[in-house]
Design a protein around this motif. Structure first.
Motif, PDB file in Angstrom:
ATOM      1  N   GLU A  36       0.834  -0.968   0.157  1.00 57.14           N
ATOM      2  CA  GLU A  36      -0.032  -0.199  -0.079  1.00 57.14           C
ATOM      3  C   GLU A  36       0.750   1.384  -0.091  1.00 57.14           C
ATOM      4  OE1 GLU A  36      -2.087  -0.667   3.796  1.00 57.14           O
ATOM      5  OE2 GLU A  36      -3.293  -1.986   2.877  1.00 57.14           O
ATOM      6  N   GLY A  37       0.494   2.282  -0.631  1.00 53.49           N
ATOM      7  CA  GLY A  37       0.978   3.607  -0.437  1.00 53.49           C
ATOM      8  C   GLY A  37       1.304   3.952   1.060  1.00 53.49           C
ATOM      9  N   GLN A  38       2.631   4.551   1.146  1.00 57.71           N
ATOM     10  CA  GLN A  38       2.984   4.884   2.461  1.00 57.71           C
ATOM     11  C   GLN A  38       3.190   6.738   2.408  1.00 57.71           C
ATOM     12  OE1 GLN A  38       7.071   3.822   2.999  1.00 57.71           O
ATOM     13  NE2 GLN A  38       6.228   2.705   4.962  1.00 57.71           N
ATOM     14  N   LEU A  39       2.574   7.019   3.376  1.00 59.76           N
ATOM     15  CA  LEU A  39       2.781   8.422   3.397  1.00 59.76           C
ATOM     16  C   LEU A  39       3.903   9.050   4.177  1.00 59.76           C
ATOM     17  CD1 LEU A  39      -1.035   9.424   3.561  1.00 59.76           C
ATOM     18  CD2 LEU A  39       0.130   9.432   1.634  1.00 59.76           C
ATOM     19  N   GLY A  40       4.577  10.346   3.946  1.00 63.27           N
ATOM     20  CA  GLY A  40       5.492  10.946   4.876  1.00 63.27           C
ATOM     21  C   GLY A  40       4.879  10.882   6.095  1.00 63.27           C
ATOM     22  N   ALA A  41       3.645  11.103   6.422  1.00 61.87           N
ATOM     23  CA  ALA A  41       3.340  11.008   8.039  1.00 61.87           C
ATOM     24  C   ALA A  41       3.237   9.728   8.212  1.00 61.87           C
ATOM     25  CB  ALA A  41       1.489  11.600   7.776  1.00 61.87           C
ATOM     26  N   ASP A  42       3.105   8.750   7.614  1.00 61.43           N
ATOM     27  CA  ASP A  42       3.078   7.100   8.145  1.00 61.43           C
ATOM     28  C   ASP A  42       4.399   7.067   8.770  1.00 61.43           C
ATOM     29  OD1 ASP A  42       0.551   5.888   7.673  1.00 61.43           O
ATOM     30  OD2 ASP A  42       1.217   6.022   5.570  1.00 61.43           O
ATOM     31  N   ILE A  43       5.774   7.346   8.013  1.00 65.56           N
ATOM     32  CA  ILE A  43       6.746   7.233   8.502  1.00 65.56           C
ATOM     33  C   ILE A  43       7.144   8.012   9.588  1.00 65.56           C
ATOM     34  CG2 ILE A  43       9.342   7.540   7.449  1.00 65.56           C
ATOM     35  CD1 ILE A  43       7.727   5.403   6.233  1.00 65.56           C
ATOM     36  N   GLN A  44       6.926   9.510   9.537  1.00 63.81           N
ATOM     37  CA  GLN A  44       7.377  10.449  10.715  1.00 63.81           C
ATOM     38  C   GLN A  44       6.634  10.162  11.982  1.00 63.81           C
ATOM     39  OE1 GLN A  44       6.981  14.700   9.686  1.00 63.81           O
ATOM     40  NE2 GLN A  44       7.123  14.036   7.598  1.00 63.81           N
ATOM     41  N   ILE A  45       5.615   9.563  11.788  1.00 61.15           N
ATOM     42  CA  ILE A  45       4.595   9.346  13.351  1.00 61.15           C
ATOM     43  C   ILE A  45       5.199   7.961  13.757  1.00 61.15           C
ATOM     44  CG2 ILE A  45       2.381   8.528  14.254  1.00 61.15           C
ATOM     45  CD1 ILE A  45       1.267  10.829  12.458  1.00 61.15           C
ATOM     46  N   GLY A  46       5.488   6.895  12.885  1.00 66.93           N
ATOM     47  CA  GLY A  46       6.103   5.526  13.359  1.00 66.93           C
ATOM     48  C   GLY A  46       7.236   5.841  13.894  1.00 66.93           C
ATOM     49  N   ASN A  47       8.241   6.679  13.219  1.00 64.67           N
ATOM     50  CA  ASN A  47       9.474   6.885  13.725  1.00 64.67           C
ATOM     51  C   ASN A  47       9.480   7.543  15.239  1.00 64.67           C
ATOM     52  OD1 ASN A  47      10.607   5.638  11.793  1.00 64.67           O
ATOM     53  ND2 ASN A  47      11.175   7.321  10.512  1.00 64.67           N
ATOM     54  N   SER A  48       8.406   8.321  15.381  1.00 65.69           N
ATOM     55  CA  SER A  48       8.562   9.346  16.671  1.00 65.69           C
ATOM     56  C   SER A  48       8.103   8.199  17.634  1.00 65.69           C
ATOM     57  CB  SER A  48       7.634  10.288  16.728  1.00 65.69           C
ATOM     58  OG  SER A  48       6.160   9.715  16.612  1.00 65.69           O
ATOM     59  N   VAL A  49       7.240   7.165  17.442  1.00 62.60           N
ATOM     60  CA  VAL A  49       6.903   6.125  18.470  1.00 62.60           C
ATOM     61  C   VAL A  49       8.188   5.037  18.685  1.00 62.60           C
ATOM     62  CG1 VAL A  49       5.400   4.201  19.066  1.00 62.60           C
ATOM     63  CG2 VAL A  49       4.360   6.311  18.105  1.00 62.60           C
ATOM     64  N   ILE A  50       8.683   4.842  17.738  1.00 60.72           N
ATOM     65  CA  ILE A  50      10.132   4.007  18.013  1.00 60.72           C
ATOM     66  C   ILE A  50      11.120   4.583  18.601  1.00 60.72           C
ATOM     67  CG2 ILE A  50      11.912   2.437  16.502  1.00 60.72           C
ATOM     68  CD1 ILE A  50       9.196   1.206  16.386  1.00 60.72           C
ATOM     69  N   ASN A  51      11.160   6.034  18.198  1.00 59.78           N
ATOM     70  CA  ASN A  51      12.342   6.600  18.840  1.00 59.78           C
ATOM     71  C   ASN A  51      11.852   6.920  20.348  1.00 59.78           C
ATOM     72  OD1 ASN A  51      13.755   6.848  16.326  1.00 59.78           O
ATOM     73  ND2 ASN A  51      12.970   8.956  16.137  1.00 59.78           N
ATOM     74  N   PHE A  52      10.931   7.171  20.786  1.00 57.14           N
ATOM     75  CA  PHE A  52      10.268   7.451  21.980  1.00 57.14           C
ATOM     76  C   PHE A  52      10.605   5.935  22.707  1.00 57.14           C
ATOM     77  CE2 PHE A  52       7.328   6.473  25.382  1.00 57.14           C
ATOM     78  CZ  PHE A  52       7.564   7.448  26.081  1.00 57.14           C
ATOM     79  N   LEU A  53      10.308   4.808  22.274  1.00 60.07           N
ATOM     80  CA  LEU A  53      10.566   3.476  22.917  1.00 60.07           C
ATOM     81  C   LEU A  53      11.982   3.418  22.931  1.00 60.07           C
ATOM     82  CD1 LEU A  53       7.899   1.456  21.331  1.00 60.07           C
ATOM     83  CD2 LEU A  53       7.794   2.042  23.428  1.00 60.07           C
ATOM     84  N   THR A  54      12.829   3.839  22.103  1.00 61.90           N
ATOM     85  CA  THR A  54      14.337   3.446  22.231  1.00 61.90           C
ATOM     86  C   THR A  54      14.926   4.621  23.190  1.00 61.90           C
ATOM     87  OG1 THR A  54      14.402   3.045  19.642  1.00 61.90           O
ATOM     88  CG2 THR A  54      16.559   3.735  20.957  1.00 61.90           C
TER      89      THR A  54
END
Length: 163
Positions: A36-54
């Motif tokens: 499926e098409g991946q938006l910039g928002a998908d990437i940025q929001i997902g990375n923010s959650v991963i970075n928080f957990l890290t």
């Protein structure tokens, strides 16, 4: 920070990232593992959650709709495996975000389970941060109930309690 606060704050972090998105966040930047098409928002929001957990050094393996492979985070360098499994839908409703940004319903979903091969009963916490049209955080903690966070109050069973 306990696992319940991790879930809560990871979802709040997703909303803080959402608020900072620019117009390019609606652009398709690639395809996710489902094609499926991946938006910039998908990437940025997902990375923010991963970075928080890290940053919080949560020993977790996160399965994200947007990542080709699971992301493993360990508490320290001598751990051999994580203690939790996280399931993340970075931006549920991406197509609505693209076509009805600010007026349609979409948000981030995140759940944490105990162990590396969890069963349904191994869930610990889960929630949805609804980014639009009105920010609301729905969250449930095993053995403690489900809550709708509204500003500084948690609303459950028609009662309000300060948080």
């Amino acid at each position: 920070m306990n696992i319940y606060n991790i879930t809560l704050n990871a979802l709040i972090n997703s909303y803080e990232t959402y608020k900072k998105l620019d117009n390019q966040a609606s652009q398709v930047v690639g395809k996710n593992k489902s094609g499926e098409g991946q938006l910039g928002a998908d990437i940025q929001i997902g990375n923010s959650v991963i970075n928080f957990l890290t940053d919080k050094r949560v020993p977790i393996i996160v399965y994200s709709e947007e990542k080709e492979k699971p992301v493993t985070i360990l508490h320290n360098s001598i751990e051999e495996s994580p203690l939790y499994v996280g399931i993340l839908d970075d931006l549920d409703g991406s197509s609505v975000f693209k076509s009805q940004r600010g007026t349609g319903r979409y948000g981030t979903m995140f759940a944490i389970f105990k162990g590396l091969d969890p069963k349904y009963e191994d869930w610990l916490s889960c929630g949805v941060m609804e980014h639009s049209p009105k920010p609301r955080l729905f969250i449930a903690y095993k053995g403690q109930g489900a809550f709708l966070f509204n500003g500084k109050e948690a609303i459950t069973h028609n009662k309000k309690q300060r948080i």
